[in-house]
Design an enzyme around this catalytic site. Structure first.
Site, PDB file in Angstrom:
ATOM      1  N   HIS A  91       0.839  -1.216   0.000  1.00 60.87           N
ATOM      2  CA  HIS A  91       0.000   0.000   0.000  1.00 60.87           C
ATOM      3  C   HIS A  91       0.870   1.261   0.000  1.00 60.87           C
ATOM      4  O   HIS A  91       0.520   2.267  -0.615  1.00 60.87           O
ATOM      5  CB  HIS A  91      -0.885   0.029   1.257  1.00 60.87           C
ATOM      6  CG  HIS A  91      -1.862  -1.112   1.345  1.00 60.87           C
ATOM      7  ND1 HIS A  91      -1.718  -2.142   2.217  1.00 60.87           N
ATOM      8  CD2 HIS A  91      -3.014  -1.355   0.653  1.00 60.87           C
ATOM      9  CE1 HIS A  91      -2.730  -2.989   2.100  1.00 60.87           C
ATOM     10  NE2 HIS A  91      -3.538  -2.543   1.146  1.00 60.87           N
ATOM     11  N   GLN A 147      -8.778  -7.398 -10.360  1.00 54.84           N
ATOM     12  CA  GLN A 147      -9.418  -6.168  -9.902  1.00 54.84           C
ATOM     13  C   GLN A 147      -8.993  -4.984 -10.770  1.00 54.84           C
ATOM     14  O   GLN A 147      -9.821  -4.153 -11.165  1.00 54.84           O
ATOM     15  CB  GLN A 147      -9.050  -5.922  -8.427  1.00 54.84           C
ATOM     16  CG  GLN A 147      -9.487  -4.576  -7.897  1.00 54.84           C
ATOM     17  CD  GLN A 147      -9.257  -4.447  -6.401  1.00 54.84           C
ATOM     18  OE1 GLN A 147     -10.016  -4.994  -5.594  1.00 54.84           O
ATOM     19  NE2 GLN A 147      -8.202  -3.765  -6.009  1.00 54.84           N
TER      20      GLN A 147
END
Lengths: 288, 288
Positions: free
Chosen positions: B37, B153
């Site tokens: 992240h 995704q």
């Protein structure tokens, strides 16, 4: 008024308006414009610095055997009407511009899309929700104006906007009618002179229903039957549906209370026509 | 760094940034943040005036019996990490804020959602597309950064953005791995020490596949079988899938050419882990 054919050009215009701190009002149409559309344009005009209208006959919202190919088109007349009514920018993209590749993404509001018109047009509201989502992402207006004539469409779009947090205010503008009550529609062009006379039965049935509710009738199924019987008994008219539904969920209601919609659809000759009346039913008072 | 809980407050902050002519980069996460992240945050930081991250464990993308309730959460640690890496605004809404009423609207990309992870998670990508569409409408960023680790995704979101004309640039950031090759994932916390050792088989199988293609193998099914066999033979690991697909359409490819993705998924103890390698296969040269 500018007529813009590409998404890129429209984005540039909108971007300049935004940078200049201007608000944008938007009217999405399929063209062949009439007085109903002009009420939308004038409503947008009265509330915004920049008014954008679009004309796009969206293939995605027509089913097989429906009137996509035949849908009436008259760009020159539409441009003149829009300009006279204060539209600044007409966005009139080609099908290729809107759908450069086969669509793989769909926006669906299934609960609100299967009843009423959705029964005879099972993929219609998926096509509507998807193209309106696209158009909102392209135009990025502050507010968008839709005709209450397409009552189910308004409910589907309102729900989509709420559920997806789309930052556009949805304004429903009351139905504009001919002198004899027929709701204005681009599809009225399909009516012969004879069918035109019978087509007023949709409006007359809605008036019957409003009268009944005003007189105290509170059973949704009774009101629906009144409308169905009146439409069915009209020569040359074939009933599609006559229903009394909750204005937000579009589910049929039996105990009439709160915000409801009386909604009818019928085939009149070649045309499939729809009409509705949104109502607020209170204990004793009915406000239309 | 500000932590914002409501959509209204976030809209005010974004609006001020916009008015000041600032660009906005966005990182959508489910929290329990790791180095993967942080690569997204730093990529956003390097390209934008304002960096927004969100933490929202989205119930809509978890199926029945999946780990929604158990999904790891650590807001204080996440806030510290985000602040250290240059995030300006953390949007951390409640489920009630994001879903104040049951959802009636869904964004679907069915063609890209039924294969790979979609086979064992049939409603997952509908949940992802819907919440990402919502978040994009709330944050309205110029660009959004997603980890290539969730390769399917990324493909679903890219297609949704293209099809719906969403004005957000999608950036896929390469997978961040541990020293032994395991892809960083919040779900690695589920691994025991022993499972942790076996979990590297996903990466090892992908390396085997890359080596085979580098050596001239051009059959998708052969490469997929190599990966499947290696993963299946690892103790404590249950293969979900091992596939070679087109990078855009996610359809299985047999003749390896152009942009492809090697994609694997397996259950390792309590965890379901995924990994992938995007590749461009040219006549003679392979670029990873």
């Amino acid at each position: 008024m500018q007529t813009i054919k590409t998404i890129a050009e429209l984005r540039t215009i909108i971007q300049s308006a935004r940078t200049a701190g201007k608000s944008v009002g938007y009217v999405a149409t399929m063209g062949f414009l009439h007085e109903g559309h002009m009420h939308l344009v004038r409503a947008a005009r009265s509330e915004h610095d920049v008014v954008v209208a679009s004309i796009f006959v969206n293939p995605l919202q027509f089913g097989p055997g429906e009137d996509y190919e035949d849908y009436p088109r008259d760009l020159a007349k539409d441009q003149a009407l829009l300009e006279q009514n204060g539209c600044d920018v007409l966005f009139a993209p080609s099908v290729e511009e809107m759908y450069p590749q086969p669509m793989a993404t769909f926006v669906e509001v299934p609960e609100l899309s299967t009843g009423l018109c959705g029964r005879s047009r099972p993929t219609h509201f998926r096509g509507v929700a998807t193209v309106v989502c696209k158009l909102f992402n392209i135009v990025q207006p502050d507010a968008a104006y839709f005709g209450q004539k397409d009552g189910q469409q308004v409910a589907v779009i309102r729900r989509m906007v709420a559920d997806l947090n789309i930052p556009v205010r949805i304004v429903a503008v009351p139905i504009v009618r001919e002198d004899d009550g027929l709701a204005r529609s681009s599809r009225n062009i399909y009516l012969t002179d004879e069918h035109r006379l019978h087509a007023t039965v949709l409006h007359r049935a809605l008036e019957t229903a409003v009268d009944a509710i005003s007189s105290g009738e509170r059973s949704g199924s009774t009101v629906a039957r009144l409308m169905a019987e009146q439409i069915s008994s009209e020569p040359g008219v074939k009933l599609d549906y006559a229903e009394v539904v909750n204005a937000t969920s579009l589910e049929p209601v039996e105990d009439l209370q709160g915000d409801i919609m009386l909604a009818v659809a019928a085939y009149v000759g070649k045309a499939r026509l729809i009409d509705n009346v949104p109502l607020t039913v209170e204990s004793a008072v009915v406000s239309v």
